[in-house]
Design a protein around this motif. Structure first.
Motif, short mmCIF file in Angstrom:
data_model
loop_
_atom_site.label_atom_id
_atom_site.label_comp_id
_atom_site.label_asym_id
_atom_site.label_seq_id
_atom_site.Cartn_x
_atom_site.Cartn_y
_atom_site.Cartn_z
N GLY A 35 69.67 64.81 -25.05
CA GLY A 35 69.98 63.39 -25.18
C GLY A 35 71.12 63.04 -24.25
O GLY A 35 71.06 63.29 -23.06
N GLU A 36 72.20 62.50 -24.79
CA GLU A 36 73.38 62.16 -23.99
C GLU A 36 74.33 63.34 -23.83
O GLU A 36 75.22 63.31 -22.98
N ALA A 37 74.18 64.37 -24.65
CA ALA A 37 75.08 65.53 -24.59
C ALA A 37 74.75 66.41 -23.39
O ALA A 37 73.58 66.68 -23.10
N VAL A 38 75.78 66.83 -22.66
CA VAL A 38 75.62 67.68 -21.48
C VAL A 38 76.55 68.88 -21.63
O VAL A 38 77.70 68.74 -22.04
N THR A 57 80.86 62.62 -21.37
CA THR A 57 79.88 61.69 -20.80
C THR A 57 80.55 60.66 -19.88
O THR A 57 79.92 60.17 -18.95
N GLY A 58 81.82 60.35 -20.10
CA GLY A 58 82.54 59.43 -19.22
C GLY A 58 82.69 59.95 -17.81
O GLY A 58 82.84 59.17 -16.86
N LEU A 59 82.63 61.28 -17.63
CA LEU A 59 82.75 61.87 -16.31
C LEU A 59 81.61 61.42 -15.39
O LEU A 59 81.80 61.30 -14.18
N PHE A 60 80.45 61.13 -15.95
CA PHE A 60 79.31 60.75 -15.12
C PHE A 60 79.55 59.45 -14.36
O PHE A 60 78.91 59.20 -13.35
N LYS A 61 80.51 58.63 -14.80
CA LYS A 61 80.86 57.41 -14.06
C LYS A 61 81.49 57.75 -12.71
O LYS A 61 81.42 56.96 -11.78
N GLU A 62 82.13 58.93 -12.62
CA GLU A 62 82.79 59.37 -11.38
C GLU A 62 81.85 60.08 -10.43
O GLU A 62 82.16 60.24 -9.25
N LEU A 63 80.72 60.55 -10.92
CA LEU A 63 79.84 61.40 -10.12
C LEU A 63 78.92 60.59 -9.23
O LEU A 63 78.63 59.42 -9.48
N ASP A 64 78.42 61.25 -8.18
CA ASP A 64 77.50 60.64 -7.24
C ASP A 64 76.24 60.19 -7.99
O ASP A 64 75.57 61.00 -8.62
N GLU A 65 75.94 58.90 -7.93
CA GLU A 65 74.78 58.36 -8.65
C GLU A 65 73.47 58.96 -8.16
O GLU A 65 72.53 59.13 -8.94
N ALA A 66 73.38 59.28 -6.87
CA ALA A 66 72.14 59.81 -6.30
C ALA A 66 71.84 61.22 -6.80
O ALA A 66 70.67 61.58 -6.97
#
Length: 122
Positions: A35-38, A57-66
């Motif tokens: 799900g949302e857990a990584v 999950t907030g870290l994904f805002k910093e990561l390369d979207e592609a």
């Protein structure tokens, strides 16, 4: 590090069999998602101890979207303190700087892997 509860439905979404981390270790590393857990899981060699870390999950805002998983793997390292643990670096910032003696401009990025462990990339 605590093992994931057996009731979870973790699926491997990315990984590398032998990856040299920015902190110098060579590990097999995988990204699992439920799900949302990584969660990141890493191991030195076939018989090495498995290290795990839950990814905010907030870290994904910093990561390369592609390609967020490749970016996540590139920011993974080992904090060699006690206990030794898998970490995802904190991005401290980036700045364009001029390198001497030729005045070459480079974008320098700074990451923190632990209280006394930093990596600069440019």
């Amino acid at each position: 590090t605590a093992l994931a509860p057996a009731s979870r439905n973790w699926a491997r979404v990315a990984g590398a069999d032998s990856m040299e981390l920015k902190t110098g270790e060579r590990l097999s590393i995988d990204v699992f998602r439920d799900g949302e857990a990584v969660e990141l899981r890493a191991r030195e060699g076939a018989d090495g101890e498995e290290l795990r870390v839950t990814v905010d999950t907030g870290l994904f805002k910093e990561l390369d979207e592609a390609d967020p998983y490749a970016d996540l793997l590139s920011r993974t390292g080992v904090n060699v303190g006690s206990p030794r643990r898998l970490v995802v670096s904190t991005r401290l910032g980036e700045k364009e700087v001029e390198l001497k003696p030729k005045g070459t401009r480079v974008l320098l990025s700074a990451y923190r892997y632990g209280a006394k462990h930093f990596v600069l990339i440019g």
